[in-house]
Design a protein around this motif. Structure first.
Motif, short mmCIF file in Angstrom:
data_model
loop_
_atom_site.label_atom_id
_atom_site.label_comp_id
_atom_site.label_asym_id
_atom_site.label_seq_id
_atom_site.Cartn_x
_atom_site.Cartn_y
_atom_site.Cartn_z
N GLU A 10 -38.88 45.60 -11.07
CA GLU A 10 -39.91 46.20 -10.21
C GLU A 10 -41.19 46.46 -11.00
O GLU A 10 -42.29 46.21 -10.49
CB GLU A 10 -39.37 47.51 -9.62
CG GLU A 10 -38.27 47.30 -8.59
CD GLU A 10 -37.65 48.61 -8.13
OE1 GLU A 10 -37.94 49.66 -8.74
OE2 GLU A 10 -36.87 48.57 -7.15
N ILE A 11 -41.06 46.95 -12.22
CA ILE A 11 -42.24 47.22 -13.05
C ILE A 11 -42.94 45.90 -13.40
O ILE A 11 -44.18 45.80 -13.36
CB ILE A 11 -41.84 47.98 -14.32
CG1 ILE A 11 -41.34 49.39 -13.95
CG2 ILE A 11 -43.00 48.07 -15.31
CD1 ILE A 11 -40.62 50.11 -15.06
N ALA A 12 -42.15 44.88 -13.71
CA ALA A 12 -42.73 43.58 -14.03
C ALA A 12 -43.50 43.01 -12.85
O ALA A 12 -44.62 42.50 -13.01
CB ALA A 12 -41.63 42.61 -14.45
N ARG A 13 -42.94 43.11 -11.67
CA ARG A 13 -43.64 42.60 -10.48
C ARG A 13 -44.97 43.32 -10.27
O ARG A 13 -45.98 42.69 -9.93
CB ARG A 13 -42.75 42.73 -9.24
CG ARG A 13 -41.55 41.78 -9.23
CD ARG A 13 -40.85 41.79 -7.88
NE ARG A 13 -39.66 40.94 -7.91
CZ ARG A 13 -38.41 41.41 -8.01
NH1 ARG A 13 -38.20 42.73 -8.07
NH2 ARG A 13 -37.39 40.58 -8.04
N ALA A 14 -44.97 44.64 -10.49
CA ALA A 14 -46.22 45.39 -10.35
C ALA A 14 -47.23 44.95 -11.41
O ALA A 14 -48.43 44.79 -11.11
CB ALA A 14 -45.94 46.89 -10.46
N ASN A 15 -46.78 44.75 -12.64
CA ASN A 15 -47.67 44.28 -13.70
C ASN A 15 -48.23 42.90 -13.40
O ASN A 15 -49.42 42.62 -13.63
CB ASN A 15 -46.93 44.26 -15.04
CG ASN A 15 -46.66 45.65 -15.60
OD1 ASN A 15 -47.37 46.60 -15.28
ND2 ASN A 15 -45.63 45.76 -16.42
N ILE A 16 -47.38 42.03 -12.90
CA ILE A 16 -47.79 40.66 -12.59
C ILE A 16 -48.78 40.65 -11.43
O ILE A 16 -49.77 39.91 -11.44
CB ILE A 16 -46.54 39.80 -12.28
CG1 ILE A 16 -45.73 39.61 -13.58
CG2 ILE A 16 -46.91 38.48 -11.65
CD1 ILE A 16 -44.29 39.17 -13.34
N GLU A 17 -48.53 41.48 -10.44
CA GLU A 17 -49.45 41.60 -9.30
C GLU A 17 -50.81 42.10 -9.78
O GLU A 17 -51.87 41.57 -9.39
CB GLU A 17 -48.86 42.56 -8.27
CG GLU A 17 -49.74 42.78 -7.05
CD GLU A 17 -49.74 41.59 -6.11
OE1 GLU A 17 -50.81 41.36 -5.48
OE2 GLU A 17 -48.72 40.90 -6.00
N ARG A 18 -50.81 43.11 -10.64
CA ARG A 18 -52.05 43.67 -11.16
C ARG A 18 -52.84 42.61 -11.95
O ARG A 18 -54.07 42.60 -11.93
CB ARG A 18 -51.77 44.88 -12.05
CG ARG A 18 -53.01 45.62 -12.51
CD ARG A 18 -52.67 46.74 -13.49
NE ARG A 18 -51.66 47.64 -12.97
CZ ARG A 18 -50.40 47.69 -13.38
NH1 ARG A 18 -49.98 46.89 -14.35
NH2 ARG A 18 -49.55 48.53 -12.85
N ALA A 19 -52.11 41.73 -12.64
CA ALA A 19 -52.75 40.67 -13.42
C ALA A 19 -53.24 39.51 -12.55
O ALA A 19 -53.88 38.58 -13.07
CB ALA A 19 -51.78 40.15 -14.48
N GLY A 20 -52.94 39.55 -11.27
CA GLY A 20 -53.37 38.49 -10.36
C GLY A 20 -52.57 37.21 -10.49
O GLY A 20 -53.07 36.12 -10.19
N LEU A 21 -51.29 37.34 -10.92
CA LEU A 21 -50.49 36.15 -11.19
C LEU A 21 -49.22 36.07 -10.35
O LEU A 21 -48.31 35.30 -10.66
CB LEU A 21 -50.11 36.12 -12.69
CG LEU A 21 -51.29 35.95 -13.65
CD1 LEU A 21 -50.87 36.25 -15.08
CD2 LEU A 21 -51.87 34.54 -13.54
N ALA A 22 -49.16 36.84 -9.28
CA ALA A 22 -47.95 36.88 -8.47
C ALA A 22 -47.64 35.53 -7.81
O ALA A 22 -46.48 35.24 -7.49
CB ALA A 22 -48.07 37.96 -7.39
N ASP A 23 -48.67 34.71 -7.64
CA ASP A 23 -48.44 33.40 -7.02
C ASP A 23 -47.88 32.38 -8.00
O ASP A 23 -47.43 31.30 -7.59
CB ASP A 23 -49.74 32.87 -6.41
CG ASP A 23 -50.86 32.70 -7.44
OD1 ASP A 23 -50.86 33.47 -8.44
OD2 ASP A 23 -51.71 31.80 -7.26
#
Length: 236
Positions: free
Chosen positions: A107-120
């Motif tokens: 969950e923390i990783a997904r939030a970090n990845i989303e914040r970095a603009g790399l969720a796609d």
């Protein structure tokens, strides 16, 4: 990078060299610097262990992916997403599939990845590593998921060899599987040490050496993460 440090044996010069060289070779003005720092800060504030790669190690694997024109990476062991963000942020053509067994870490990783603009471009799959890799192998072999051009294994060390075996069936020929934290402050060759993580490190070294499809080398490392090393293996 799972810690195997013995602080009493760390040399402060190792961290000083990392800090000096990084300030010149990857200054804070670089496009991904803030996202990477935010990832470390958020992970620490959330209580994650400080097991992420050093910045120099993160950039090293990201540069490897660039030089080899890798488009699909498999990572076993997400933690806070730091190494995945390094690879994806420096390689716009690259997607990362990263596997994490700990729900909170995922969950923390997904939030970090989303914040970095790399969720796609970074997919976090939650689940026990062996089970997830068996499923991914089936998808790769069925053609519903592409083969991987680089595999980075940085999870529970007792399963190193099993992760390695499964990854061999999913990787493009003449590409690299990297296994982190193998030297473990020299514990690798302390024959009185029967810690499961040490035994798992020895197993992957010894069995990779006997595997006909593998040509590999172990590289010892020092730096802000102390004394350790990783196994780099080319799979034919």
């Amino acid at each position: 990078m799972t810690s195997s440090r013995s602080p009493e044996t760390d040399n402060p010069q190792w961290a000083a060299v990392d800090a000096y060289t990084l300030s010149h070779l990857h200054p804070t003005e670089r496009a991904n610097s803030q996202a990477l720092q935010d990832t470390l800060t958020a992970s620490t504030q959330a209580g994650l262990p400080s097991h992420a790669l050093s910045p120099a190690q993160g950039k090293f694997i990201a540069l490897h992916c660039r030089t080899m024109r890798v488009t699909h990476v498999l990572e076993v062991g997400t933690l806070g997403g730091y190494s995945a963000i390094w690879m994806a942020s420096m390689n716009p053509q690259l997607t990362v599939t990263t596997v994490e067994c700990n729900k909170t870490h995922a969950e923390i990783a997904r939030a970090n990845i989303e914040r970095a603009g790399l969720a796609d471009r970074i997919e976090v799959i939650e689940g026990f590593g062996v089970d997830v890799l068996v499923r991914l192998r089936g998808e790769v072999q069925a053609g519903s998921r592409p083969h991987f051009g680089f595999v980075f294994i940085d999870a529970d060390k007792a399963n190193n060899w099993r992760y390695f075996q499964l990854s061999m069936d999913m990787i493009i020929s003449n590409s690299v599987i990297c296994v982190d934290n193998v030297v473990r402050n020299g514990q690798l060759v302390d024959w009185s040490d029967s810690n499961p993580s040490v035994l798992g490190s020895r197993e992957v070294v010894e069995k990779a050496g006997r595997e006909p499809r593998v040509d590999s080398v172990l590289v010892q490392t020092v730096g802000e993460k102390g004394y350790d090393g990783w196994l780099w293996a080319v799979i034919s």
